[in-house]
Design a protein around this motif. Sequence first.
Motif, mmCIF file in Angstrom:
data_model
loop_
_atom_site.group_PDB
_atom_site.id
_atom_site.type_symbol
_atom_site.label_atom_id
_atom_site.label_comp_id
_atom_site.label_asym_id
_atom_site.label_seq_id
_atom_site.Cartn_x
_atom_site.Cartn_y
_atom_site.Cartn_z
ATOM 1 N N MET A 1 0.898 -1.253 -0.058
ATOM 2 C CA MET A 1 0.284 0.085 -0.132
ATOM 3 C C MET A 1 0.850 1.266 0.014
ATOM 4 O O MET A 1 1.781 1.498 0.944
ATOM 5 C CB MET A 1 -0.859 -0.047 1.388
ATOM 6 C CG MET A 1 -1.968 1.057 1.336
ATOM 7 S SD MET A 1 -3.297 0.672 0.183
ATOM 8 C CE MET A 1 -4.682 0.887 0.976
ATOM 9 N N ILE A 2 0.678 2.076 -0.945
ATOM 10 C CA ILE A 2 1.591 3.320 -1.017
ATOM 11 C C ILE A 2 1.118 4.021 0.451
ATOM 12 O O ILE A 2 0.106 4.587 0.558
ATOM 13 C CB ILE A 2 1.019 4.087 -2.241
ATOM 14 C CG1 ILE A 2 1.626 3.383 -3.543
ATOM 15 C CG2 ILE A 2 1.663 5.623 -2.197
ATOM 16 C CD1 ILE A 2 0.919 4.071 -4.704
ATOM 17 N N ASP A 3 2.332 4.576 0.929
ATOM 18 C CA ASP A 3 2.340 5.190 1.980
ATOM 19 C C ASP A 3 3.482 5.917 2.389
ATOM 20 O O ASP A 3 4.619 5.884 2.095
ATOM 21 C CB ASP A 3 2.432 3.965 3.088
ATOM 22 C CG ASP A 3 1.912 4.612 4.302
ATOM 23 O OD1 ASP A 3 1.899 5.867 4.757
ATOM 24 O OD2 ASP A 3 1.820 3.833 5.437
ATOM 25 N N PHE A 4 3.155 7.337 2.872
ATOM 26 C CA PHE A 4 4.194 8.500 3.076
ATOM 27 C C PHE A 4 4.348 8.779 4.465
ATOM 28 O O PHE A 4 4.693 9.857 4.906
ATOM 29 C CB PHE A 4 3.833 9.506 2.078
ATOM 30 C CG PHE A 4 4.078 9.408 0.643
ATOM 31 C CD1 PHE A 4 5.042 9.534 0.054
ATOM 32 C CD2 PHE A 4 3.208 8.777 -0.104
ATOM 33 C CE1 PHE A 4 5.494 9.126 -1.351
ATOM 34 C CE2 PHE A 4 3.336 8.501 -1.270
ATOM 35 C CZ PHE A 4 4.633 8.831 -1.957
ATOM 36 N N GLU A 5 3.701 7.869 5.434
ATOM 37 C CA GLU A 5 3.824 8.292 6.746
ATOM 38 C C GLU A 5 5.053 7.915 7.319
ATOM 39 O O GLU A 5 5.603 6.842 7.045
ATOM 40 C CB GLU A 5 2.850 7.357 7.575
ATOM 41 C CG GLU A 5 2.474 7.909 8.901
ATOM 42 C CD GLU A 5 1.890 9.151 8.882
ATOM 43 O OE1 GLU A 5 0.399 8.951 8.564
ATOM 44 O OE2 GLU A 5 1.816 10.027 9.303
ATOM 45 N N MET A 6 5.736 8.910 7.987
ATOM 46 C CA MET A 6 6.939 8.767 8.584
ATOM 47 C C MET A 6 7.057 7.737 9.934
ATOM 48 O O MET A 6 6.183 7.946 10.761
ATOM 49 C CB MET A 6 7.732 9.945 9.125
ATOM 50 C CG MET A 6 9.073 9.932 9.625
ATOM 51 S SD MET A 6 9.605 11.578 10.325
ATOM 52 C CE MET A 6 10.244 12.240 8.732
ATOM 53 N N PRO A 7 7.633 6.709 9.882
ATOM 54 C CA PRO A 7 7.550 5.870 11.032
ATOM 55 C C PRO A 7 7.870 6.583 12.139
ATOM 56 O O PRO A 7 9.044 7.420 12.329
ATOM 57 C CB PRO A 7 8.697 4.513 10.690
ATOM 58 C CG PRO A 7 8.800 4.897 9.085
ATOM 59 C CD PRO A 7 8.784 6.078 8.950
ATOM 60 N N GLU A 8 7.334 6.105 13.317
ATOM 61 C CA GLU A 8 7.600 7.081 14.624
ATOM 62 C C GLU A 8 9.246 6.779 14.997
ATOM 63 O O GLU A 8 9.726 7.969 15.516
ATOM 64 C CB GLU A 8 6.922 6.373 15.756
ATOM 65 C CG GLU A 8 6.514 7.226 16.720
ATOM 66 C CD GLU A 8 5.824 6.641 17.675
ATOM 67 O OE1 GLU A 8 5.908 6.894 19.015
ATOM 68 O OE2 GLU A 8 4.750 5.908 17.505
ATOM 69 N N VAL A 9 9.781 5.700 14.819
ATOM 70 C CA VAL A 9 11.213 5.424 15.282
ATOM 71 C C VAL A 9 12.091 6.392 14.466
ATOM 72 O O VAL A 9 13.022 7.088 14.905
ATOM 73 C CB VAL A 9 11.618 3.885 14.920
ATOM 74 C CG1 VAL A 9 11.215 3.624 13.497
ATOM 75 C CG2 VAL A 9 13.134 4.027 15.172
ATOM 76 N N ILE A 10 11.563 6.998 13.061
ATOM 77 C CA ILE A 10 12.186 7.895 12.415
ATOM 78 C C ILE A 10 12.046 9.263 12.788
ATOM 79 O O ILE A 10 12.872 10.127 13.074
ATOM 80 C CB ILE A 10 12.072 7.737 10.795
ATOM 81 C CG1 ILE A 10 12.842 6.378 10.346
ATOM 82 C CG2 ILE A 10 12.928 8.778 10.126
ATOM 83 C CD1 ILE A 10 12.473 6.245 9.015
ATOM 84 N N ALA A 11 10.894 9.394 13.294
ATOM 85 C CA ALA A 11 10.442 10.890 13.735
ATOM 86 C C ALA A 11 11.380 11.173 14.736
ATOM 87 O O ALA A 11 11.774 11.976 15.238
ATOM 88 C CB ALA A 11 8.961 10.946 14.067
#
Lengths: 420, 364
Positions: A1-11
């Motif tokens: 699934m196309i997704d552009f949400e930054m993973p929390e660990v990267i944030a």
Amino acid sequence: MIDFEMPEVIAKQQYLLKTVADNMMRPVSRYYDEHEHEIPWDYIEFMHTAMKASGAGSLAPSEGGEKKEKKDRPRIGYQMLAFMIEMLSWGDAGMYLVTPGGGLGAAAVEATGTPEQKRRFLERFKKEKPAFAAMAMTEPCCGSDTAAIRTTAVLDKETNEWVLNGEKIFVTAGDKSLTPYEQLEPGFVVVWATIDPKAGRAGMRPFVVEAGTPGVKVTKLEHKMGIRVSDTAAIVLQNARIPFDNILGSPEVITDKKTTKGFKGAMSTFNATRPLVSASALGVARATLELLKDMLKQEGVEIRYGLPRAKMTNIEREVIDMETMLREAWLLVLKAVWLADQRQPNALTSSMSKVKAGEVVTKITQKAVELMGPLGYSRDFLLGKWFRDAKINDIFEGTGQINRLIVARQILGFHGAQLR
Amino acid sequence: MYSFEPSEEQRMLVDAVKRYAANDLRPAMRDADEEAQLNMDLVEKGWELGILQASVPEEYGGFGERSAVTSVLAAEEMAWGDLAASLAVMTPGLYVLPLLLAGTEEQKQELIPPVIEAEWKPYTAALLEWKFDFDANDLQTTAQEDGDAYVINGEKVYVPFADGYEGMIVYAKVDGKTQGFVVPKGAAGVTVGERHKLLGVHALPLYRVKFEGVRVPKENRIGGAAGHDFAPILASMWVANAALAVGMSRAALEYAIDYAKEREAFGVKIGQKQAIAFMLAEMATEVEGVRLLTWEAAWKLDKGKDDFYKHAYLAHNGAVDMAMMVTDRAVQVLGGHGYIREHPVELWMRNGRGFATFAGLAMV
């Protein structure tokens, strides 16, 4: 699934790195730019301690690190690295290159080394003191034409040692990797050499040359346009003897001189590292764009989004174009490292990201100096420094032109001999 | 979690659209452009792929939910086949999607099912006006309250299928803001004028439409008495425009690549010359970069992210320049042959300039 949400660990990572950039890099950015070849020990020691505490010994995404991740969780090692490099370069692109942990040298070992080699060469990055490693490809005769390198490696069958002879230039962090500073663990340099000068590419192999190896000498530190805090060394190898097992990749392929497998395997290292260089470029580009917008704001200029071009001011048009190209380039980087994390081929996207990032960072930094007029050209601000720092990104790790060639060969389906 | 992988469902839709684009639209493209006439059977076939229907929930006659990302993927593939036909297939979306995004419950229940449950019909929208610096947020057309009605006055241009329209959304300025109004078929004061003769998209029927004292009941204002936010609608138009630009530009890129691998000069394929190869490499990089920009903007629309408007605008901004650059160079790669109408690249180049103007002719 196309997704552009930054993973929390990267944030979270970015939040921490932003404080590093704000507090450890920006305040000394100008100082080290003006004191070339002074070493920022505070930053080096801080980063080493911080990376050790977080369990990341090396900058390269290690197999060990991945094993720690739960198996059902997707791999994001390269993505995290790209974000990290972007933020550190936002702080200062030169100082980012002085981050201990092995850089391109360790990445080459990660990409092509055997498990035994990885253990042997990468252990040092987890020790008490920080350590550096470097990659040595370019020679006075040749840079982009990597298959033409002249440094030789001859096997001494009696001692089972490789004997290396030649000269390498433009080795990023070559000094910190080889010179015995008391603050550092001894490092290494991955030296590219030919085992058969007549074989061209097929003879090319990477060798790990450890600090302290007799016959290896740092002969010069370059004085550069930008990224001055990062050392760029010339290295001479004179009958430098290294153990047989220091050749990277399986020693078996060396018996078959007709195959270019060794060369290609090594080149695949660049597919992994190229988007990371692009990420560094885009950190500088973002820093520039943010400062430009802040300065404009102080002058009372707000950028309005959504206007027809015929209604925009020239500055709005320029800034919006800069934002567009920066985002475009960043998404190419993100896709390239995502592909790497997925263990999917990414040569095309990696080179696209480098073509675009090299172009974007030079354009944005040049435009910013232009748009700010006398303020932009002044050393009162960092815009001029970033203008100088930016240019290297269209040159090292494959010039914009070499990367255009790589993209073109891929989309046209031509090999090197068909499209030179 | 970042991902650039379409879902299984999206892949199936993309494959179906790809076949339609390659087998139906592309072979008909040149004749349609020369004759300024779309094959409406093909438009109906495209409508039956159900791209819009899949964006509408069951309670309003559809069979899915709105996903700008999915529609972007479909639009991209369709425009690869032919831009004019793609815009025609997507025209009813100009009527349905604003209602879906901003309409009242009554508006959705009453107005959407008749469009979605039937064959393709000319439901359309009128946004653009005859100004060089046309600004969708600063319209000349006005709607004024008068008792239980709004009275619309103004002139619109580039209105798809206005001739014989079944229903139309007309955008007008109310209290300084752009608001949409549903204008039913046969409303008094609506005069459909000449069909435009344009630089490109010859096959797409676009008209001037005059609105002179057109009275519509107050409940015809999208969103009812409170009206609606125009930003998500305009953002959707920008993203749709960008997706179409990406698809059509990719067509031009692929054509130029194929040509460069076949055509010989100085004893080699022209693609073996860096002068040509570098152009192609830059074209491919731009198409891919703007494609990702468009995907991200669509994703932000779907998620209702705070910065969706800006990102949609950036995607549009990038797409306008990318489409011109790529289509211009496609002609350049073919040289003299590119200028001849036996090849499609000149058509794509004429269409390519249009994306600077086309925002408002499609939504996702």
